[in-house]
Design a protein around this motif. Structure first.
Motif, PDB file in Angstrom:
ATOM      1  N   HIS A  38       0.828  -1.203   0.000  1.00  0.00           N
ATOM      2  CA  HIS A  38       0.000   0.000   0.000  1.00  0.00           C
ATOM      3  C   HIS A  38       0.865   1.257   0.000  1.00  0.00           C
ATOM      4  N   SER A  39       0.424   2.270  -0.708  1.00  0.00           N
ATOM      5  CA  SER A  39       1.164   3.542  -0.711  1.00  0.00           C
ATOM      6  C   SER A  39       1.221   4.180   0.674  1.00  0.00           C
ATOM      7  N   HIS A  40       0.205   3.960   1.511  1.00  0.00           N
ATOM      8  CA  HIS A  40       0.205   4.626   2.821  1.00  0.00           C
ATOM      9  C   HIS A  40       1.306   4.105   3.751  1.00  0.00           C
ATOM     10  N   ARG A  41       2.009   3.066   3.332  1.00  0.00           N
ATOM     11  CA  ARG A  41       3.102   2.520   4.147  1.00  0.00           C
ATOM     12  C   ARG A  41       4.354   3.400   4.125  1.00  0.00           C
ATOM     13  N   PHE A  42       4.524   4.201   3.074  1.00  0.00           N
ATOM     14  CA  PHE A  42       5.829   4.789   2.796  1.00  0.00           C
ATOM     15  C   PHE A  42       5.847   6.310   2.981  1.00  0.00           C
ATOM     16  N   ILE A  43       6.976   6.789   3.494  1.00  0.00           N
ATOM     17  CA  ILE A  43       7.113   8.228   3.768  1.00  0.00           C
ATOM     18  C   ILE A  43       7.017   9.059   2.492  1.00  0.00           C
ATOM     19  N   GLU A  44       7.387   8.480   1.363  1.00  0.00           N
ATOM     20  CA  GLU A  44       7.365   9.232   0.107  1.00  0.00           C
ATOM     21  C   GLU A  44       5.947   9.653  -0.282  1.00  0.00           C
ATOM     22  N   PHE A  45       4.933   8.953   0.213  1.00  0.00           N
ATOM     23  CA  PHE A  45       3.540   9.268  -0.111  1.00  0.00           C
ATOM     24  C   PHE A  45       2.814  10.016   1.003  1.00  0.00           C
ATOM     25  N   MET A  46       3.482  10.315   2.087  1.00  0.00           N
ATOM     26  CA  MET A  46       2.799  10.812   3.280  1.00  0.00           C
ATOM     27  C   MET A  46       1.996  12.085   3.054  1.00  0.00           C
ATOM     28  N   ASP A  47       2.482  12.984   2.196  1.00  0.00           N
ATOM     29  CA  ASP A  47       1.782  14.254   1.979  1.00  0.00           C
ATOM     30  C   ASP A  47       0.358  14.037   1.467  1.00  0.00           C
ATOM     31  N   MET A  48       0.132  12.943   0.750  1.00  0.00           N
ATOM     32  CA  MET A  48      -1.198  12.677   0.197  1.00  0.00           C
ATOM     33  C   MET A  48      -2.240  12.471   1.284  1.00  0.00           C
ATOM     34  N   TYR A  49      -1.804  12.048   2.455  1.00  0.00           N
ATOM     35  CA  TYR A  49      -2.742  11.637   3.492  1.00  0.00           C
ATOM     36  C   TYR A  49      -2.973  12.698   4.570  1.00  0.00           C
ATOM     37  N   GLU A  50      -2.440  13.895   4.385  1.00  0.00           N
ATOM     38  CA  GLU A  50      -2.613  14.935   5.403  1.00  0.00           C
ATOM     39  C   GLU A  50      -4.084  15.285   5.594  1.00  0.00           C
ATOM     40  N   SER A  51      -4.807  15.483   4.488  1.00  0.00           N
ATOM     41  CA  SER A  51      -6.231  15.836   4.611  1.00  0.00           C
ATOM     42  C   SER A  51      -7.044  14.665   5.143  1.00  0.00           C
ATOM     43  N   ILE A  52      -6.604  13.439   4.867  1.00  0.00           N
ATOM     44  CA  ILE A  52      -7.263  12.249   5.402  1.00  0.00           C
ATOM     45  C   ILE A  52      -7.186  12.259   6.924  1.00  0.00           C
ATOM     46  N   CYS A  53      -6.025  12.574   7.443  1.00  0.00           N
ATOM     47  CA  CYS A  53      -5.822  12.599   8.891  1.00  0.00           C
ATOM     48  C   CYS A  53      -6.610  13.732   9.556  1.00  0.00           C
TER      49      CYS A  53
END
Length: 260
Positions: A38-53
């Motif tokens: 999953h992409s959510h595992r990796f720090i390289e994708f973390m910016d995508m999940y800011e609004s999710i959090c």
């Protein structure tokens, strides 16, 4: 037979762990498997999940559990490079399942193009910030028709983005039994046209049946499946396994539905 969606995330990045998946696949009579993360595992994708959090406390805590903030995608790439030096008794492909966010297409392209993965599966797990497949009670204040329209709008953008080779579990919005009041035939026809135009496969996935409830339909809903079949969409069977014991789960049934 093929299982095109198998997660290895619940164990270490070792040959011993990979071999557990491969051995089960052989026992299940599979010819080919797709291993992914999953992409959510990796720090390289973390910016995508800011609004999710920021959407609610539940999603913030969920992300914290799934991502510890210190796993680089390079560690996964290193495992793939080592694994590709080994000859296996079946065909083994390695890739990613990436959550699609239209505003982050450039980031997705940058991260996924840094290595020649065998496949990149795009998934819709979020209707904008809403995690529709997490908990049934989170739907209590949601307009079902609006959610369905937005879900498939996002999927159309995913397919048209040129970032992916396939679409994961294309009707997973049905997970908790919610159905729209309008007919989805036109939507399915449009998706089929886009899948063919951009040369993406769609998963015939048993993931909801395996990971949520045996009451969940196994595979695509029949309306979507019949449209995709009639339009010649490439369809691959997928267990959505998250552990070695589930590799190949429901594949025989999923394949039989394709052939019916």
């Amino acid at each position: 037979m093929m299982d095109c969606h198998i997660h290895i995330e619940r164990g270490p990045y070792t040959f011993e762990w990979l071999n557990e998946f491969i051995q089960t696949a052989v026992k299940q009579g599979l010819d080919e498997i797709y291993l992914l993360e999953h992409s959510h595992r990796f720090i390289e994708f973390m910016d995508m999940y800011e609004s999710i959090c920021n959407y609610n406390d539940y999603q913030r805590e969920w992300f914290k559990r799934k991502n510890h903030g210190n796993l680089s995608i390079q560690s996964y790439i290193d495992l793939i490079n080592q694994a590709k030096q080994i000859t296996y008794p079946i065909k083994v492909r390695f890739g990613l399942e990436v959550c699609y966010f239209k505003d982050y297409e450039n980031l997705i392209k940058e991260v996924t193009s840094s290595y020649p993965y065998d496949f990149i599966t795009g998934s819709v797990h979020w209707i904008d910030e809403f995690g529709f497949d997490h908990r049934k009670e989170l739907w209590n204040s949601i307009d079902v028709d609006k959610a369905y329209r937005r879900y498939y709008e996002i999927m159309e953008s995913l397919i048209s983005s040129g970032l992916f080779t396939g679409v994961a579990h294309p009707d997973s919005i049905k997970v908790f039994g919610h159905k729209p009041s309008y007919d989805l035939l036109d939507t399915y026809n449009k998706l089929a046209h886009l899948l063919n135009k951009y040369h993406l496969y769609a998963e015939q996935s048993g993931g909801l049946h395996l990971n949520y409830s045996k009451d969940c339909e196994c595979g695509m809903n029949r309306g979507m499946l019949e449209v995709f079949k009639s339009k010649g969409v490439r369809i691959l069977t997928a267990s959505d396994a998250h552990s070695p014991k589930d590799v190949g789960a429901n594949i025989v049934e999923l394949q039989s539905l394709l052939e019916a």
